[in-house]
Design a protein around this motif. Sequence first.
Motif, short mmCIF file in Angstrom:
data_model
loop_
_atom_site.label_atom_id
_atom_site.label_comp_id
_atom_site.label_asym_id
_atom_site.label_seq_id
_atom_site.Cartn_x
_atom_site.Cartn_y
_atom_site.Cartn_z
N UNK A 56 0.75 -1.10 0.12
CA UNK A 56 0.06 0.30 0.00
C UNK A 56 0.76 1.33 -0.08
N UNK A 57 1.87 1.09 0.86
CA UNK A 57 2.76 2.31 0.83
C UNK A 57 3.56 2.50 -0.40
N UNK A 58 3.74 1.45 -1.20
CA UNK A 58 4.59 1.85 -2.59
C UNK A 58 3.69 1.41 -3.81
N UNK A 59 2.27 1.56 -3.49
CA UNK A 59 1.55 1.18 -4.62
C UNK A 59 1.70 1.80 -5.78
N UNK A 60 1.97 3.37 -5.70
CA UNK A 60 2.15 4.29 -6.94
C UNK A 60 3.54 3.73 -7.74
N UNK A 61 4.51 3.24 -6.76
CA UNK A 61 5.88 3.03 -7.55
C UNK A 61 5.87 1.69 -8.07
N UNK A 62 4.79 0.66 -7.65
CA UNK A 62 4.97 -0.48 -8.05
C UNK A 62 4.25 -0.41 -9.19
N UNK A 63 2.86 0.44 -9.31
CA UNK A 63 2.14 0.35 -10.53
C UNK A 63 2.93 0.79 -11.74
#
Length: 282
Positions: free
Chosen positions: A267-274
């Motif tokens: 959840x914390x890195x969702x933007x980076x993962x996407x």
Amino acid sequence: MDWDGALSSLATASLQERMVDKELTFVGSVATVDEQDHLLLHRVKDASEWLSLMDWSTGEWRELEQNASRGFVDTSAICFLPFGNVVGIMQGSVSAPTHKSLETWLNELRLFPDVDLVVRPVLSKAEVERLAAAHGASRIEIKIGNHKVSALRDRVGRLAKFLRVAHEAYGDISVTMIISVPRGKALAEHRQALLDDLRDIAPVAPDAAERARAKLVFAEADGAERSRLVELTEHHITAKRRVSAVDEEGNSIRILSAVDAILGVAAEHEGELRAAVEAAQT
């Protein structure tokens, strides 16, 4: 991929249907946390592994022996995120299953019969974009330990082949390879070829290499070149989290803690993962 459906089917499968026995033996189990299924992948310890139990209050110890009906396992908690076929993994120990163990287990079980799956570390979007935008590589430095060269077995570029040949020729050695291409338009094709070979191993570099860095070359509008150093083993997306083993009453909560940690980091890195998944697919 329908990971929820696969885990649902796995939950009712027999032990033999969840087991892969090759060089190592792996067994999958399903753990349900907050009504969501997650995978526990276990590595079965070999009967020859030396296991002992020590009483911390007395200092007494005894050997633990496996028998025909019971065994010891190292376990990793694995969560399949709801986007991009992204997988979060937390190893219970250094010898617990890795993402490559997961790849082997998934493909041997044929959970998705018509698909050969590859599980690889996610590089940050910035590094993926730099590799895509570069026109060449003027220098690369790669160090591979003797226990990591197997990660290169499916790579087809010359860098991977050179490293495999070195290990085949000399056995269990640590190899450091440095290749430099001088400046000049006459060698532009050589810098491009070196970049192509670097791109070949970049997806597995975090798992294969102890060190992997490169000086990438970018072409300016006026024809001049500029260089930028990139680190391929230090830009995959990871996070450290403390995981509680027991609650205040002494009950084991390892699995719950591991799942919570994985989902929290996701959840914390969702933007980076996407962004990383989208960049890798372009």
